[in-house]
Design an enzyme around this catalytic site. Structure first.
Site, PDB file in Angstrom:
ATOM      1  CE  LYS A   9      -3.979  -2.652   2.693  1.00  0.00           C
ATOM      2  NZ  LYS A   9      -5.098  -2.329   3.201  1.00  0.00           N
ATOM      3  CE1 TYR A  49      -9.361  -3.468   0.543  1.00  0.00           C
ATOM      4  CE2 TYR A  49      -8.739  -1.625  -0.647  1.00  0.00           C
ATOM      5  CZ  TYR A  49      -8.473  -2.569   0.535  1.00  0.00           C
ATOM      6  OH  TYR A  49      -6.885  -2.862   0.005  1.00  0.00           O
ATOM      7  CG  PHE A  57     -13.065   1.136   7.504  1.00  0.00           C
ATOM      8  CD1 PHE A  57     -12.380   0.394   6.007  1.00  0.00           C
ATOM      9  CD2 PHE A  57     -13.486   0.356   8.084  1.00  0.00           C
ATOM     10  CE1 PHE A  57     -12.848  -0.712   5.534  1.00  0.00           C
ATOM     11  CE2 PHE A  57     -14.440  -1.200   7.469  1.00  0.00           C
ATOM     12  CZ  PHE A  57     -13.397  -1.647   6.507  1.00  0.00           C
ATOM     13  NE  ARG A  85      -6.286 -12.387   4.812  1.00  0.00           N
ATOM     14  CZ  ARG A  85      -6.869 -11.365   5.036  1.00  0.00           C
ATOM     15  NH1 ARG A  85      -6.663 -10.690   4.042  1.00  0.00           N
ATOM     16  NH2 ARG A  85      -7.545 -11.377   5.530  1.00  0.00           N
ATOM     17  CB  THR A  91      -7.613  -6.054   9.784  1.00  0.00           C
ATOM     18  OG1 THR A  91      -7.751  -6.636   8.640  1.00  0.00           O
ATOM     19  CG2 THR A  91      -7.498  -4.675   8.909  1.00  0.00           C
ATOM     20  NE  ARG A 102      -2.165  -5.843   7.339  1.00  0.00           N
ATOM     21  CZ  ARG A 102      -3.513  -6.467   6.696  1.00  0.00           C
ATOM     22  NH1 ARG A 102      -3.896  -7.302   7.259  1.00  0.00           N
ATOM     23  NH2 ARG A 102      -4.602  -6.027   5.763  1.00  0.00           N
ATOM     24  CG  ASN A 112      -4.027  -2.560   6.802  1.00  0.00           C
ATOM     25  OD1 ASN A 112      -3.949  -1.140   5.906  1.00  0.00           O
ATOM     26  ND2 ASN A 112      -4.799  -3.016   7.263  1.00  0.00           N
ATOM     27  CG  HIS A 115      -5.247  -5.973  -0.532  1.00  0.00           C
ATOM     28  ND1 HIS A 115      -6.678  -6.346  -0.100  1.00  0.00           N
ATOM     29  CD2 HIS A 115      -5.347  -7.354  -1.660  1.00  0.00           C
ATOM     30  CE1 HIS A 115      -7.594  -7.327  -0.525  1.00  0.00           C
ATOM     31  NE2 HIS A 115      -6.797  -7.587  -1.536  1.00  0.00           N
ATOM     32  CD  GLU A 126      -9.076  -9.457  -3.621  1.00  0.00           C
ATOM     33  OE1 GLU A 126      -7.308  -9.683  -3.760  1.00  0.00           O
ATOM     34  OE2 GLU A 126      -9.230  -8.577  -3.175  1.00  0.00           O
TER      35      GLU A 126
END
Ligand code: IDP
Ligand code: MG
Length: 156
Positions: A9, A49, A57, A85, A91, A102, A112, A115, A126
């Site tokens: 990100k 998203y 948010f 993951r 998260t 993270r 964070n 993704h 995706e």
């Protein structure tokens, strides 16, 4: 073999953490089979998203993801979706366990860093949003025979 979509990100790119995060996936033995730096459009962020539309948010999330370039990657390996993951951590940076991306690199609950697709269906959807045909490559790595035990004929 599974392929998953990973996005570093804007905070990861701006903070100069790309190399260290990519190294974690390479060190694990996962294969990077697609990668590009890009600026996400409003439309692409909204599509990506869409399940979060209506959440408090959501506007901030879309604003954040479109605020500065991101690095999108296609990452492949046995069980890559679940493995990635796990490597990402929970998260919120404030809650993510030490040892996770993270958990080690951030404290924020919205910036964070990363993704990762959360299911095979999400990964397929995706990857299709962020990569065109031919941008995800199929290629053997010289060291692959030391990453997986292939003695039974399949990767163990
Ligand atoms: P995930 O990225 O761990 O799968 P999701 O719940 O799917 O988490 O949320 C998607 C993204 O939305 C998160 O990575 C984070 O950037 C943002 N987000 C989720 N919950 C919040 C929140 O409560 N405040 C601010 N941003 C949030
Ligand atoms: Mg999610």
């Amino acid at each position: 073999m599974e392929t998953t979509l990973i996005i570093l990100k804007p905070d990861a790119v701006q903070r100069g953490l790309m190399g260290r995060i990519i190294s974690r996936f390479e060190d694990k033995g996962l294969q990077i089979v697609g990668a590009k730096l890009m600026q996400i459009s409003q439309e692409l962020a909204a599509t990506h998203y869409k399940d979060h539309q209506g959440k408090p948010f959501y506007a901030g999330l879309v604003g954040f993801m479109t605020s500065s370039p991101v690095l999108v990657m296609a990452i492949r390996g046995n069980g890559a979706i679940t493995i990635c993951r796990g490597m990402m951590g929970a998260t919120f940076g404030s809650k993510a366990a030490a040892g996770t991306i993270r958990g080690d690199f951030g404290v924020s609950n919205s910036f964070n860093l990363i993704h990762g697709s959360d299911s095979p269906e999400a990964a397929e959807r995706e990857l299709g949003l962020f990569f065109k045909a031919g941008e995800v490559l199929d290629f053997p790595r010289a060291g692959d025979r030391w990453v997986y035990d292939m003695s039974s004929g399949k990767a163990e």
